[in-house]
Design a protein around this motif. Structure first.
Motif, PDB file in Angstrom:
ATOM      1  N   LEU A   1       0.960  -1.333   0.096  1.00 50.79           N
ATOM      2  CA  LEU A   1       0.019   0.012   0.138  1.00 50.79           C
ATOM      3  C   LEU A   1       0.954   1.201  -0.201  1.00 50.79           C
ATOM      4  O   LEU A   1       0.427   2.143   0.748  1.00 50.79           O
ATOM      5  CB  LEU A   1      -0.939  -0.103   1.131  1.00 50.79           C
ATOM      6  N   GLY A   2       1.942   1.308  -0.872  1.00 52.33           N
ATOM      7  CA  GLY A   2       2.936   2.561  -0.804  1.00 52.33           C
ATOM      8  C   GLY A   2       1.994   3.562  -1.563  1.00 52.33           C
ATOM      9  O   GLY A   2       1.045   3.542  -2.236  1.00 52.33           O
ATOM     10  N   ALA A   3       2.802   4.838  -1.577  1.00 51.49           N
ATOM     11  CA  ALA A   3       2.304   5.963  -2.187  1.00 51.49           C
ATOM     12  C   ALA A   3       2.087   5.854  -3.449  1.00 51.49           C
ATOM     13  O   ALA A   3       0.987   6.357  -4.284  1.00 51.49           O
ATOM     14  CB  ALA A   3       3.221   7.120  -1.863  1.00 51.49           C
ATOM     15  N   SER A   4       2.866   4.942  -4.347  1.00 47.65           N
ATOM     16  CA  SER A   4       2.602   4.873  -5.617  1.00 47.65           C
ATOM     17  C   SER A   4       2.663   3.417  -5.984  1.00 47.65           C
ATOM     18  O   SER A   4       3.608   2.686  -5.629  1.00 47.65           O
ATOM     19  CB  SER A   4       3.389   5.663  -6.515  1.00 47.65           C
ATOM     20  N   PRO A   5       1.766   2.710  -6.767  1.00 51.49           N
ATOM     21  CA  PRO A   5       1.805   1.310  -6.858  1.00 51.49           C
ATOM     22  C   PRO A   5       2.856   1.075  -7.571  1.00 51.49           C
ATOM     23  O   PRO A   5       3.305   1.706  -8.553  1.00 51.49           O
ATOM     24  CB  PRO A   5       0.358   1.128  -7.471  1.00 51.49           C
ATOM     25  N   LEU A   6       3.502  -0.365  -7.676  1.00 53.22           N
ATOM     26  CA  LEU A   6       4.541  -0.692  -8.420  1.00 53.22           C
ATOM     27  C   LEU A   6       4.015  -0.955  -9.796  1.00 53.22           C
ATOM     28  O   LEU A   6       2.807  -1.583  -9.896  1.00 53.22           O
ATOM     29  CB  LEU A   6       5.213  -2.009  -7.770  1.00 53.22           C
ATOM     30  N   GLN A   7       4.517  -0.658 -10.954  1.00 59.78           N
ATOM     31  CA  GLN A   7       3.986  -0.909 -12.163  1.00 59.78           C
ATOM     32  C   GLN A   7       4.687  -1.964 -12.939  1.00 59.78           C
ATOM     33  O   GLN A   7       5.841  -2.032 -12.929  1.00 59.78           O
ATOM     34  CB  GLN A   7       4.301   0.429 -13.184  1.00 59.78           C
ATOM     35  N   ILE A   8       4.057  -3.108 -13.129  1.00 62.81           N
ATOM     36  CA  ILE A   8       4.693  -3.944 -14.021  1.00 62.81           C
ATOM     37  C   ILE A   8       5.135  -3.375 -15.552  1.00 62.81           C
ATOM     38  O   ILE A   8       4.320  -2.553 -16.039  1.00 62.81           O
ATOM     39  CB  ILE A   8       3.742  -5.465 -14.371  1.00 62.81           C
ATOM     40  N   PRO A   9       6.020  -4.089 -16.145  1.00 61.39           N
ATOM     41  CA  PRO A   9       6.306  -3.642 -17.435  1.00 61.39           C
ATOM     42  C   PRO A   9       5.183  -3.507 -18.631  1.00 61.39           C
ATOM     43  O   PRO A   9       4.594  -4.580 -18.741  1.00 61.39           O
ATOM     44  CB  PRO A   9       7.686  -4.316 -17.789  1.00 61.39           C
ATOM     45  N   VAL A  10       5.307  -2.434 -19.350  1.00 58.35           N
ATOM     46  CA  VAL A  10       4.590  -2.424 -20.801  1.00 58.35           C
ATOM     47  C   VAL A  10       5.342  -2.345 -21.816  1.00 58.35           C
ATOM     48  O   VAL A  10       6.078  -1.741 -21.937  1.00 58.35           O
ATOM     49  CB  VAL A  10       3.540  -1.094 -20.677  1.00 58.35           C
ATOM     50  N   VAL A  11       4.940  -3.425 -22.734  1.00 59.92           N
ATOM     51  CA  VAL A  11       5.926  -3.566 -23.731  1.00 59.92           C
ATOM     52  C   VAL A  11       4.938  -3.323 -25.156  1.00 59.92           C
ATOM     53  O   VAL A  11       3.979  -4.028 -25.463  1.00 59.92           O
ATOM     54  CB  VAL A  11       6.334  -5.127 -23.888  1.00 59.92           C
ATOM     55  N   ASP A  12       5.432  -2.370 -25.660  1.00 63.65           N
ATOM     56  CA  ASP A  12       4.572  -1.851 -27.125  1.00 63.65           C
ATOM     57  C   ASP A  12       5.357  -2.945 -28.304  1.00 63.65           C
ATOM     58  O   ASP A  12       6.860  -2.555 -28.538  1.00 63.65           O
ATOM     59  CB  ASP A  12       4.991  -0.450 -27.525  1.00 63.65           C
ATOM     60  N   MET A  13       4.565  -4.005 -28.752  1.00 63.04           N
ATOM     61  CA  MET A  13       5.101  -4.888 -29.624  1.00 63.04           C
ATOM     62  C   MET A  13       5.394  -4.253 -30.962  1.00 63.04           C
ATOM     63  O   MET A  13       5.848  -5.003 -31.924  1.00 63.04           O
ATOM     64  CB  MET A  13       4.225  -5.940 -29.575  1.00 63.04           C
TER      65      MET A  13
END
Length: 336
Positions: free
Chosen positions: A36-48
């Motif tokens: 529950l941190g101030a900003s959530p951890l973001q999994i990578p986004v890959v533009d294929m």
């Protein structure tokens, strides 16, 4: 089809409180364990569509074991139709869904089922599902495919065609990232175009009276090679990163791709099989449509020989165990 499904969907409509068999131990409850941190951890986004897509996939598979793919080439209308027929199936009367009930005693994994029907003493999970093979043709039994709703078969076959292309591209990029030929991973797992088995699942997580105490699916890694998932927009997927459980904030239009056990083992640990779980909602139904890519049954589980050459030891030794053996042991919770 054999068996009678005791469904969570039917149970949910009559409950004001969660039955004890669904209540997770304190250390597993989502409210107590979610980051529950101030900003959530973001999994990578890959533009294929970009030239660096392969490098981004390799980085994501190495650091996270999961990424969200955008500009993946799967038409939006194919996804919408897949979701339509899945939603309409679970809206059918219970007696209609029962026609496709799986038979756990037979060892068959295809059909309509529920996590209510788990071993005595196991905690139950808040979900029902529909599960069947979609590729190759020799592995498909249309007896497990619903006659209703209209267009179910056509929607799944069309989506499967896109999954065959997409998953092969991902396997090629990940193979190249290991310094192997692009076709090395697919060839090892499948031995050709029709060797890889694709299994389509529809997960149904109805509203839960006490979601803070339950899980839709307990923590696990996928025993397959690769999973590609689309959901209905209701949050619920969480992944474990550095010992923390993190919400996956879905990117609109993205497909979630995660590494399974077979790729981790094949890569000798360079890629990781992501630990994940599903939470549930008090007000909303969550649905997801994962496609699991499995090796052929006789595939011998282990690292690629070129990745254990010289002074690099094999991190995994299954003593020539086939994927069929591996799968049986995982499902039945037997030592590997």
């Amino acid at each position: 089809m054999a068996g009678v499904v005791q469904s969570v969907q039917a149970l949910a409509s009559s409950l004001a409180a969660l039955p004890p068999e669904f209540v997770r131990p304190e250390h597993e409850r989502p409210r107590a364990t979610t980051f529950l941190g101030a900003s959530p951890l973001q999994i990578p986004v890959v533009d294929m569509s970009l030239p660096d897509a392969g490098c981004r996939m390799v980085e994501a598979a190495t650091e996270w074991g999961i990424f969200q793919a955008v500009n993946h080439g799967v038409p939006a209308d194919a996804v919408v139709e897949l979701q339509r027929v899945g939603q309409e199936f679970f809206a059918l009367p219970q007696e209609e869904k029962q026609r496709y009930a799986m038979d756990p005693a037979s060892g068959k994994t295809e059909g309509y089922g529920s996590t209510v029907q788990r071993s005595p003493g196991d905690k139950k999970m808040w979900s029902d599902f529909l599960f069947h093979n979609v590729s190759p043709p020799a592995a498909v039994n249309h007896g497990f495919w619903p006659d209703k709703p209209r267009g179910y078969r056509q929607a799944n076959e069309a989506y499967c065609g896109h999954m065959r292309r997409l998953t092969r591209e991902v396997l090629e990029r990940l193979s190249a990232g290991l310094g192997l030929e692009e076709g090395a991973m697919a060839e090892a797992f499948g031995g050709g175009e029709d060797g890889l088995v694709l299994m389509q699942k529809v997960n149904f997580y109805p509203p839960c009276p006490q979601p803070e105490l339950a899980l839709g699916f307990a923590p696990h890694t996928d025993l397959c090679a690769l999973t590609v998932l689309v959901a209905n927009g209701v949050p619920g997927l969480q992944v474990s990163k550095d010992g923390l459980w993190c919400d996956v904030e879905h990117v609109p239009g993205a497909l979630i791709v995660n590494v399974g056990d077979q790729i981790e083992i094949f890569s000798n640990g360079r890629y990781r099989s992501v630990l994940h779980r599903a939470t549930v909602s008090r007000e909303k139904t969550r649905m997801s449509w994962p496609v699991f890519v499995e090796p052929r049954r006789e595939y011998v589980v282990g690292p690629h020989p070129r990745l254990v050459a010289g002074e690099i030891p094999a991190k995994y030794d299954y003593k020539a165990k086939t994927f069929e053996n591996y799968r049986y042991c995982r499902i039945n919770k037997l030592p590997q």
